[in-house]
Write a protein that holds these residues in place. Structure first.
Motif, mmCIF file in Angstrom:
data_model
loop_
_atom_site.group_PDB
_atom_site.id
_atom_site.type_symbol
_atom_site.label_atom_id
_atom_site.label_comp_id
_atom_site.label_asym_id
_atom_site.label_seq_id
_atom_site.Cartn_x
_atom_site.Cartn_y
_atom_site.Cartn_z
ATOM 1 N N HIS A 171 43.231 3.502 19.819
ATOM 2 C CA HIS A 171 42.904 5.095 20.561
ATOM 3 C C HIS A 171 41.892 5.202 21.543
ATOM 4 C CE1 HIS A 171 39.698 4.791 17.504
ATOM 5 N NE2 HIS A 171 38.982 5.366 18.114
ATOM 6 N N VAL A 172 40.995 4.162 21.735
ATOM 7 C CA VAL A 172 40.059 4.226 22.929
ATOM 8 C C VAL A 172 40.850 4.370 24.410
ATOM 9 C CG1 VAL A 172 38.099 3.277 23.972
ATOM 10 C CG2 VAL A 172 38.329 3.228 21.574
ATOM 11 N N ALA A 173 40.742 5.315 25.047
ATOM 12 C CA ALA A 173 41.469 5.374 26.152
ATOM 13 C C ALA A 173 40.665 5.004 27.363
ATOM 14 C CB ALA A 173 42.066 6.867 26.385
ATOM 15 N N ASP A 174 39.365 5.150 27.511
ATOM 16 C CA ASP A 174 38.436 5.152 28.628
ATOM 17 C C ASP A 174 38.466 3.546 28.848
ATOM 18 O OD1 ASP A 174 37.958 7.747 28.524
ATOM 19 O OD2 ASP A 174 35.719 7.702 28.014
ATOM 20 N N ALA A 175 38.816 3.251 30.161
ATOM 21 C CA ALA A 175 39.155 1.656 30.601
ATOM 22 C C ALA A 175 37.842 1.074 30.413
ATOM 23 C CB ALA A 175 39.556 1.647 32.063
ATOM 24 N N ASP A 176 36.555 1.683 30.864
ATOM 25 C CA ASP A 176 35.440 0.977 30.601
ATOM 26 C C ASP A 176 35.108 0.272 29.101
ATOM 27 O OD1 ASP A 176 34.796 3.533 30.529
ATOM 28 O OD2 ASP A 176 32.887 3.261 30.862
ATOM 29 N N LEU A 177 35.274 1.488 28.439
ATOM 30 C CA LEU A 177 34.992 1.125 26.987
ATOM 31 C C LEU A 177 35.907 0.117 26.345
ATOM 32 C CD1 LEU A 177 34.026 4.869 25.756
ATOM 33 C CD2 LEU A 177 32.664 3.261 26.606
ATOM 34 N N ALA A 178 37.343 0.687 26.745
ATOM 35 C CA ALA A 178 38.355 -0.326 26.237
ATOM 36 C C ALA A 178 38.051 -1.867 26.667
ATOM 37 C CB ALA A 178 39.734 0.117 26.534
ATOM 38 N N ALA A 179 37.914 -2.012 27.701
ATOM 39 C CA ALA A 179 37.299 -3.470 28.341
ATOM 40 C C ALA A 179 36.248 -4.046 27.728
ATOM 41 C CB ALA A 179 37.154 -3.515 29.683
ATOM 42 N N ALA A 180 35.130 -3.203 27.315
ATOM 43 C CA ALA A 180 34.324 -3.935 26.426
ATOM 44 C C ALA A 180 34.451 -4.027 25.053
ATOM 45 C CB ALA A 180 32.883 -2.641 26.476
ATOM 46 N N ILE A 181 35.289 -3.093 24.397
ATOM 47 C CA ILE A 181 35.548 -3.474 23.001
ATOM 48 C C ILE A 181 36.506 -4.568 22.730
ATOM 49 C CG2 ILE A 181 37.290 -2.411 21.204
ATOM 50 C CD1 ILE A 181 36.033 0.286 21.996
ATOM 51 N N ARG A 182 37.148 -5.095 23.962
ATOM 52 C CA ARG A 182 38.138 -6.190 23.947
ATOM 53 C C ARG A 182 37.303 -7.501 23.995
ATOM 54 N NH1 ARG A 182 41.541 -3.276 27.382
ATOM 55 N NH2 ARG A 182 40.797 -4.648 29.135
ATOM 56 N N ASN A 183 35.819 -7.540 24.177
ATOM 57 C CA ASN A 183 35.106 -8.722 24.357
ATOM 58 C C ASN A 183 34.834 -9.279 23.039
ATOM 59 O OD1 ASN A 183 34.511 -8.684 27.097
ATOM 60 N ND2 ASN A 183 32.559 -7.449 27.144
ATOM 61 N N ARG A 184 34.742 -10.336 22.875
ATOM 62 C CA ARG A 184 34.364 -11.338 21.636
ATOM 63 C C ARG A 184 32.989 -11.617 21.818
ATOM 64 N NH1 ARG A 184 39.729 -13.853 22.529
ATOM 65 N NH2 ARG A 184 41.339 -13.480 20.704
ATOM 66 N N HIS A 185 32.248 -11.692 22.834
ATOM 67 C CA HIS A 185 31.076 -11.996 23.096
ATOM 68 C C HIS A 185 30.417 -10.873 23.899
ATOM 69 C CE1 HIS A 185 32.904 -15.846 22.245
ATOM 70 N NE2 HIS A 185 33.569 -15.835 23.304
ATOM 71 N N PHE A 186 29.165 -10.668 24.010
ATOM 72 C CA PHE A 186 28.327 -9.908 24.800
ATOM 73 C C PHE A 186 27.198 -10.590 25.489
ATOM 74 C CE2 PHE A 186 30.626 -6.969 21.980
ATOM 75 C CZ PHE A 186 30.984 -6.170 22.726
ATOM 76 N N VAL A 187 27.484 -10.961 26.961
ATOM 77 C CA VAL A 187 26.675 -11.938 27.457
ATOM 78 C C VAL A 187 26.490 -11.495 28.915
ATOM 79 C CG1 VAL A 187 26.473 -14.442 28.280
ATOM 80 C CG2 VAL A 187 27.988 -13.866 26.397
ATOM 81 N N VAL A 188 25.039 -11.715 29.269
ATOM 82 C CA VAL A 188 24.882 -11.755 30.747
ATOM 83 C C VAL A 188 24.267 -13.118 30.888
ATOM 84 C CG1 VAL A 188 24.252 -9.212 31.003
ATOM 85 C CG2 VAL A 188 22.375 -10.702 30.279
ATOM 86 N N ARG A 189 24.545 -13.429 32.356
ATOM 87 C CA ARG A 189 24.403 -14.832 32.883
ATOM 88 C C ARG A 189 23.774 -14.729 34.308
ATOM 89 N NH1 ARG A 189 28.650 -20.030 33.367
ATOM 90 N NH2 ARG A 189 28.129 -20.657 35.401
ATOM 91 N N GLN A 190 22.904 -15.750 34.735
ATOM 92 C CA GLN A 190 22.288 -15.739 35.946
ATOM 93 C C GLN A 190 22.463 -17.322 36.495
ATOM 94 O OE1 GLN A 190 19.105 -13.652 37.582
ATOM 95 N NE2 GLN A 190 18.159 -15.485 38.070
ATOM 96 N N ASP A 191 23.225 -17.482 37.565
ATOM 97 C CA ASP A 191 23.015 -18.816 38.179
ATOM 98 C C ASP A 191 21.690 -19.167 38.689
ATOM 99 O OD1 ASP A 191 25.960 -19.340 37.388
ATOM 100 O OD2 ASP A 191 26.435 -18.455 39.644
ATOM 101 N N VAL A 192 21.595 -20.513 38.400
ATOM 102 C CA VAL A 192 20.074 -21.037 38.972
ATOM 103 C C VAL A 192 20.312 -22.038 40.137
ATOM 104 C CG1 VAL A 192 18.149 -22.638 38.060
ATOM 105 C CG2 VAL A 192 19.094 -21.009 36.623
ATOM 106 N N GLU A 193 19.353 -21.481 41.086
ATOM 107 C CA GLU A 193 19.662 -22.405 42.427
ATOM 108 C C GLU A 193 19.116 -23.936 42.136
ATOM 109 O OE1 GLU A 193 20.118 -23.726 45.948
ATOM 110 O OE2 GLU A 193 20.571 -21.754 45.530
ATOM 111 N N PRO A 194 20.109 -24.910 42.302
ATOM 112 C CA PRO A 194 19.756 -26.350 41.977
ATOM 113 C C PRO A 194 18.287 -26.560 42.391
ATOM 114 C CG PRO A 194 22.024 -26.159 42.552
ATOM 115 C CD PRO A 194 21.346 -24.802 43.114
ATOM 116 N N THR A 195 17.861 -26.297 43.614
ATOM 117 C CA THR A 195 16.487 -26.863 44.262
ATOM 118 C C THR A 195 15.484 -26.412 43.368
ATOM 119 O OG1 THR A 195 16.455 -25.015 45.733
ATOM 120 C CG2 THR A 195 17.541 -26.945 46.378
#
Length: 233
Positions: A171-195
């Motif tokens: 029943h969740v209609a709001d696109a942003d909330l629906a997308a979040a609810i479909r997540n199996r994980h909750f993750v934020v990531r940052q790439d690290v400059e190799p040097t």
């Protein structure tokens, strides 16, 4: 603290490239000292330096070189890929210092990528359900979390998200909330400059990242306090 992080060795990446080419125990044993000095020892120092610094600012994440580092040996028992070694090193810092907890910091250095992440990764069913329910019932709080992360130049990943809405949330209609609810994980990531991996400043970069990612930790911990989870073994 056993050692202060001063950077990974200049031969760290060349070692992984050579390991990727050889992929046999004889070569690895002949070059184990290089692995230890260029990769494993610095990774242990990084973990313990970060554990101290995370503790100093109250992030609730800790680890040590004995419990936090992942093995470079691959488990090939049930895999068609029989290569004995990974081409990366990695480590995790968690609330209790083990690899079994949720709401963690993860660091990965390899030929494929170098990155850090703060994650609620594959949470228990009850915890995942509680996180989804929190998004549904307290959308303003979740949207505030997303906005704060965005201000810190971070966004929730979508890796492994379900294509369809999980049962009970159709029943969740709001696109942003629906997308979040479909997540199996909750993750934020940052790439690290190799040097940057060869410098002591890598610890500063990672500390800054986790401070910016802290709202995700706090959001999950608040939910964790209300979720009915199975007892730990």
């Amino acid at each position: 603290m056993a050692g202060t992080f001063s950077g990974f060795g200049q031969k760290a990446i060349p070692f992984l490239k050579a390991l990727d080419f050889h992929q046999n125990r004889e070569w690895f044993q002949e070059n184990r000292d290089l692995f230890e000095s260029e990769l494993r020892e610095p990774l242990g120092n990084l973990v313990e330096t970060l554990s101290e610094r995370f503790g100093a600012v109250g992030l609730g994440l800790r680890g040590d070189r004995k419990k936090s580092l992942f093995r470079i040996n691959r488990d090939v028992r049930f895999s068609k890929d029989k290569r004995p070694y990974t081409t990366h090193v990695s480590a995790i810092l968690s609330p209790d210092g083990t690899k079994m907890e949720q709401g963690v910091f993860f660091f990965h250095l390899g030929l494929d990528a170098c990155f850090a992440a703060v994650a609620w990764w594959q949470p228990e069913t009850a915890m995942l359900q509680a996180m989804r329910r929190a998004i549904e019932t307290r959308p303003e709080q979740f949207r505030k979390l997303v906005a704060v992360l965005k201000k810190g130049k971070l966004e929730l990943g979508t890796q492994g998200a379900m294509k369809r809405m999980p049962r009970g949330f159709e029943h969740v209609a709001d696109a942003d909330l629906a997308a979040a609810i479909r997540n199996r994980h909750f993750v934020v990531r940052q790439d690290v400059e190799p040097t940057s991996i060869h410098t002591p400043e890598l610890a500063d970069i990672l500390l800054d990242f986790v401070i910016r990612a802290r709202p995700l930790l706090d959001w999950g911990r608040a939910i964790q306090g209300t979720a009915v989870l199975p007892p730990q073994n």
